[in-house]
Motif scaffolding. Sequence first.
Motif, PDB file in Angstrom:
ATOM      1  N   LYS A 264      50.953  87.874  52.155  1.00 24.96           N
ATOM      2  CA  LYS A 264      50.443  89.202  51.816  1.00 24.96           C
ATOM      3  C   LYS A 264      49.012  89.052  51.302  1.00 24.96           C
ATOM      4  CE  LYS A 264      52.505  89.121  47.177  1.00 24.96           C
ATOM      5  NZ  LYS A 264      53.377  89.850  46.215  1.00 24.96           N
ATOM      6  N   THR A 265      48.270  90.117  51.322  1.00 25.09           N
ATOM      7  CA  THR A 265      46.864  90.062  50.948  1.00 25.09           C
ATOM      8  C   THR A 265      46.691  89.646  49.482  1.00 25.09           C
ATOM      9  OG1 THR A 265      46.309  91.795  52.541  1.00 25.09           O
ATOM     10  CG2 THR A 265      44.733  91.382  50.777  1.00 25.09           C
ATOM     11  N   GLN A 266      45.838  88.648  49.285  1.00 26.78           N
ATOM     12  CA  GLN A 266      45.493  88.194  47.940  1.00 26.78           C
ATOM     13  C   GLN A 266      43.975  88.070  47.849  1.00 26.78           C
ATOM     14  OE1 GLN A 266      47.788  84.857  46.366  1.00 26.78           O
ATOM     15  NE2 GLN A 266      49.252  85.085  48.028  1.00 26.78           N
ATOM     16  N   THR A 267      43.413  88.549  46.765  1.00 24.89           N
ATOM     17  CA  THR A 267      41.967  88.525  46.580  1.00 24.89           C
ATOM     18  C   THR A 267      41.600  87.652  45.391  1.00 24.89           C
ATOM     19  OG1 THR A 267      41.767  90.756  47.496  1.00 24.89           O
ATOM     20  CG2 THR A 267      39.914  89.925  46.200  1.00 24.89           C
ATOM     21  N   VAL A 268      40.657  86.745  45.629  1.00 28.79           N
ATOM     22  CA  VAL A 268      40.227  85.813  44.586  1.00 28.79           C
ATOM     23  C   VAL A 268      38.714  85.907  44.469  1.00 28.79           C
ATOM     24  CG1 VAL A 268      40.126  83.408  43.842  1.00 28.79           C
ATOM     25  CG2 VAL A 268      42.149  84.261  45.055  1.00 28.79           C
ATOM     26  N   GLY A 269      38.207  86.091  43.252  1.00 24.47           N
ATOM     27  CA  GLY A 269      36.771  86.151  43.020  1.00 24.47           C
ATOM     28  C   GLY A 269      36.246  84.836  42.488  1.00 24.47           C
ATOM     29  N   SER A 270      34.941  84.635  42.616  1.00 26.89           N
ATOM     30  CA  SER A 270      34.308  83.427  42.104  1.00 26.89           C
ATOM     31  C   SER A 270      33.207  83.811  41.123  1.00 26.89           C
ATOM     32  CB  SER A 270      33.725  82.591  43.239  1.00 26.89           C
ATOM     33  OG  SER A 270      32.568  83.211  43.762  1.00 26.89           O
ATOM     34  N   GLN A 271      32.682  82.819  40.434  1.00 27.64           N
ATOM     35  CA  GLN A 271      31.635  83.072  39.449  1.00 27.64           C
ATOM     36  C   GLN A 271      30.361  83.608  40.094  1.00 27.64           C
ATOM     37  OE1 GLN A 271      31.142  79.377  37.355  1.00 27.64           O
ATOM     38  NE2 GLN A 271      32.988  79.667  36.106  1.00 27.64           N
ATOM     39  N   ARG A 272      30.146  83.277  41.367  1.00 25.07           N
ATOM     40  CA  ARG A 272      28.918  83.713  42.057  1.00 25.07           C
ATOM     41  C   ARG A 272      29.161  84.975  42.878  1.00 25.07           C
ATOM     42  NH1 ARG A 272      27.272  80.688  45.781  1.00 25.07           N
ATOM     43  NH2 ARG A 272      29.088  79.373  46.027  1.00 25.07           N
ATOM     44  N   GLU A 273      30.193  85.719  42.488  1.00 22.68           N
ATOM     45  CA  GLU A 273      30.482  87.008  43.114  1.00 22.68           C
ATOM     46  C   GLU A 273      30.761  86.875  44.608  1.00 22.68           C
ATOM     47  OE1 GLU A 273      27.646  90.004  42.126  1.00 22.68           O
ATOM     48  OE2 GLU A 273      27.511  89.401  40.038  1.00 22.68           O
ATOM     49  N   ILE A 274      31.391  85.787  44.988  1.00 20.14           N
ATOM     50  CA  ILE A 274      31.909  85.641  46.342  1.00 20.14           C
ATOM     51  C   ILE A 274      33.397  85.964  46.278  1.00 20.14           C
ATOM     52  CG2 ILE A 274      32.370  84.043  48.248  1.00 20.14           C
ATOM     53  CD1 ILE A 274      29.876  82.503  47.429  1.00 20.14           C
ATOM     54  N   THR A 275      33.800  86.999  46.976  1.00 21.95           N
ATOM     55  CA  THR A 275      35.197  87.440  46.948  1.00 21.95           C
ATOM     56  C   THR A 275      35.915  86.964  48.199  1.00 21.95           C
ATOM     57  OG1 THR A 275      34.561  89.415  45.695  1.00 21.95           O
ATOM     58  CG2 THR A 275      36.727  89.430  46.750  1.00 21.95           C
ATOM     59  N   ILE A 276      36.979  86.203  48.000  1.00 20.69           N
ATOM     60  CA  ILE A 276      37.740  85.655  49.122  1.00 20.69           C
ATOM     61  C   ILE A 276      39.043  86.423  49.253  1.00 20.69           C
ATOM     62  CG2 ILE A 276      38.802  83.602  50.111  1.00 20.69           C
ATOM     63  CD1 ILE A 276      36.921  81.907  48.425  1.00 20.69           C
ATOM     64  N   ASN A 277      39.259  86.983  50.423  1.00 21.90           N
ATOM     65  CA  ASN A 277      40.488  87.722  50.724  1.00 21.90           C
ATOM     66  C   ASN A 277      41.381  86.875  51.622  1.00 21.90           C
ATOM     67  OD1 ASN A 277      39.844  90.672  49.715  1.00 21.90           O
ATOM     68  ND2 ASN A 277      37.998  89.938  50.753  1.00 21.90           N
ATOM     69  N   PHE A 278      42.507  86.422  51.079  1.00 22.75           N
ATOM     70  CA  PHE A 278      43.495  85.680  51.852  1.00 22.75           C
ATOM     71  C   PHE A 278      44.435  86.702  52.485  1.00 22.75           C
ATOM     72  CE2 PHE A 278      41.984  82.763  48.621  1.00 22.75           C
ATOM     73  CZ  PHE A 278      41.820  81.582  49.327  1.00 22.75           C
ATOM     74  N   LEU A 279      44.449  86.739  53.817  1.00 22.72           N
ATOM     75  CA  LEU A 279      45.152  87.797  54.535  1.00 22.72           C
ATOM     76  C   LEU A 279      46.338  87.250  55.328  1.00 22.72           C
ATOM     77  CD1 LEU A 279      42.049  89.610  56.098  1.00 22.72           C
ATOM     78  CD2 LEU A 279      43.150  90.087  53.900  1.00 22.72           C
ATOM     79  N   PRO A 280      47.337  88.088  55.598  1.00 21.92           N
ATOM     80  CA  PRO A 280      48.388  87.715  56.554  1.00 21.92           C
ATOM     81  C   PRO A 280      47.827  87.800  57.968  1.00 21.92           C
ATOM     82  CG  PRO A 280      48.702  89.971  55.814  1.00 21.92           C
ATOM     83  CD  PRO A 280      47.550  89.407  55.005  1.00 21.92           C
ATOM     84  N   LYS A 281      48.667  87.657  58.958  1.00 22.82           N
ATOM     85  CA  LYS A 281      48.213  87.812  60.339  1.00 22.82           C
ATOM     86  C   LYS A 281      47.771  89.247  60.545  1.00 22.82           C
ATOM     87  CE  LYS A 281      49.512  86.978  65.151  1.00 22.82           C
ATOM     88  NZ  LYS A 281      50.568  86.500  66.082  1.00 22.82           N
ATOM     89  N   VAL A 282      46.570  89.412  61.057  1.00 19.93           N
ATOM     90  CA  VAL A 282      46.021  90.751  61.259  1.00 19.93           C
ATOM     91  C   VAL A 282      45.461  90.868  62.670  1.00 19.93           C
ATOM     92  CG1 VAL A 282      45.422  91.067  58.828  1.00 19.93           C
ATOM     93  CG2 VAL A 282      43.737  90.074  60.398  1.00 19.93           C
ATOM     94  N   ASN A 283      45.353  92.106  63.111  1.00 18.76           N
ATOM     95  CA  ASN A 283      44.620  92.367  64.339  1.00 18.76           C
ATOM     96  C   ASN A 283      43.136  92.248  63.995  1.00 18.76           C
ATOM     97  OD1 ASN A 283      43.279  93.441  66.551  1.00 18.76           O
ATOM     98  ND2 ASN A 283      44.756  95.105  66.841  1.00 18.76           N
ATOM     99  N   PRO A 284      42.406  91.315  64.652  1.00 14.15           N
ATOM    100  CA  PRO A 284      40.988  91.137  64.311  1.00 14.15           C
ATOM    101  C   PRO A 284      40.208  92.445  64.264  1.00 14.15           C
ATOM    102  CG  PRO A 284      41.681  89.411  65.807  1.00 14.15           C
ATOM    103  CD  PRO A 284      42.840  90.373  65.697  1.00 14.15           C
ATOM    104  N   ALA A 285      40.561  93.379  65.127  1.00 13.41           N
ATOM    105  CA  ALA A 285      39.838  94.655  65.174  1.00 13.41           C
ATOM    106  C   ALA A 285      39.901  95.400  63.843  1.00 13.41           C
ATOM    107  CB  ALA A 285      40.393  95.536  66.290  1.00 13.41           C
ATOM    108  N   ASP A 286      40.968  95.153  63.074  1.00 12.49           N
ATOM    109  CA  ASP A 286      41.162  95.883  61.829  1.00 12.49           C
ATOM    110  C   ASP A 286      40.156  95.502  60.744  1.00 12.49           C
ATOM    111  OD1 ASP A 286      43.279  97.185  62.989  1.00 12.49           O
ATOM    112  OD2 ASP A 286      44.802  95.858  62.151  1.00 12.49           O
ATOM    113  N   ILE A 287      39.532  94.326  60.867  1.00 19.59           N
ATOM    114  CA  ILE A 287      38.573  93.931  59.825  1.00 19.59           C
ATOM    115  C   ILE A 287      37.165  93.702  60.377  1.00 19.59           C
ATOM    116  CG2 ILE A 287      40.361  92.900  58.370  1.00 19.59           C
ATOM    117  CD1 ILE A 287      39.433  90.160  59.316  1.00 19.59           C
ATOM    118  N   MET A 288      36.962  94.009  61.649  1.00 18.26           N
ATOM    119  CA  MET A 288      35.657  93.741  62.251  1.00 18.26           C
ATOM    120  C   MET A 288      34.520  94.584  61.654  1.00 18.26           C
ATOM    121  SD  MET A 288      35.474  91.248  64.336  1.00 18.26           S
ATOM    122  CE  MET A 288      36.665  90.063  64.964  1.00 18.26           C
TER     123      MET A 288
END
Length: 395
Positions: A264-288
Motif C-alpha cells: 500500500k502507498t507509504q510516504t517517507v520524507g527526508s531532511q532535504r525535502e525529498i519525498t519518496i512515495n513507495f507505491l503498490p503496482k500501479v498503471n503508469p498512466a496514473d502517475i505520469m
Amino acid sequence: MRILVFSELFYPHGGGAELATWLYSKLLAKEGFKITVVTTRFPNEPQYELLDDKVEIFRVPMKMMFGTRYYTLANTSVLLGNFVNKLIKQSDIIYIPCGWYSVIPIAKIYRKPVVVHMHNYSIVCPTSLMYDFARHEVGSSSLKSFIIHEIVEKQRKAVSVAVSSLMNEFLGKHYNRLGSLADALIFVSHAQANLILSKAPHLKEKGHVIYNPIPEPPFIQAESKGIGYFGGKSFIKGFYVMIRALRYLRANNILVYLAMTSEKTQTVGSQREITINFLPKVNPADIMEKIAIVTIPSLCPEPSPYILIESMLYGKLIVASNLGGIPEIVTGVHHGVRLVKAGDYKEIADALNSFLALELEEVNEIALENRKFILQKFKNEETVKLFTSVLEKVL
C-alpha cells in the motif's frame, strides 16, 4: 493463416512479453490472421473470451507447481488433452512468445512449424536474466549464482531456494534447450540476439530481429519535476542502486514515486525535502502527470524494456542503464535521454540532477521530442510486415 499462441500468461497478467503478445494478437487479427490463444486461467476469469471480436482466448486451469518457470512442464497433461490437440491439428503455425517449450515436441508430432519469440534469455540462461549474481556481471549463471538469485531476487526460504536452485541447474538447462527445436526464433533487439548467439551460435540461421510493436499511450505533460521508477524492489532492476542515487540529489522539494515497492502507498520524507512515495503496482498512466523523469537503472541486459518505450511515448525524460537493448532503442535521441553505467548510483544522480536543473517548460518540450522520436523510429506496420515474413518462411 491460423496461428495458435501458447502463452503462460496473457495481458493484463505478466509484463512486457505479455503486452507484446497482446499487441501482436490484435495487429495480426486486424490483418486477417486467425489468432487463437491458449493461456492460464486464474480465479474469476472466463474460460473463453473473444478479444475485439477477432482473437479467441481459451483459458485452461493449471496447477502452480515448482514456481512459475516450470509449472507448464508440470501441466503437460493439459497439452495431451483432446481439446488442445484439436487446436494444434487445426492450426497452421504454433507461436510461443514466452517459455512454454513443452508444446514444441507435441507440435512436431503433428508436423506443425513453431516460432518462438525470445523476450528474455531463457534459451541460454535458466534464470532468463543473463546476469551472474556471484560475480555481479552480465553472463551465464553458475549454481552459486542460482542460489544467490533465489535468495536476493526471489526472497525465498531455505527449502524453496534449495529445490529451485537445483531445478535451475539440472532441469532448466535441458528444458530451455527445447526452444532451439523451433523453426524460427525472434529476438526483440540486436543486443539480445548478439548475446544469445554468442552462447549458442548454432541458432544463428533460425534467428530474426524484430522490434516489439509499440502501444499508443497519450502524451501526458508533467505538472512537476517528479521522478518515477517502475521496477519494484528487484535487485536486478536496480532498486537498491536507485535508493542510493537519491541521496545525491541536489535539488529540494522533489517527489519520487517508486512503483511496486509496497503493498500500500507509504510516504517517507527526508531532511532535504525529498519525498519518496513507495507505491503498490500501479498503471503508469496514473502517475505520469506527477513525474517528468523515469529511471531504469537495470543491472541485467534487458532485451527491450517496454517501460522505456512507454515512458518516452508519455513524454518523459529518461535516465537508464547503458546496457542490453536500451542504447539501441534510444540511439539518435538528442537531449531527452541520459545513459549511465549500470550500477553507478553517483552517475545516475548526476544525470537526474542535470534534468532537475531545467525549467519545467523546457522539460516538457524535450520530453515531447522523446515521444516524436519513438513514433518516428518504430512503426507497427513494419513490425507486422517483418513478423509475417518470418511466418511465411517456416510454412
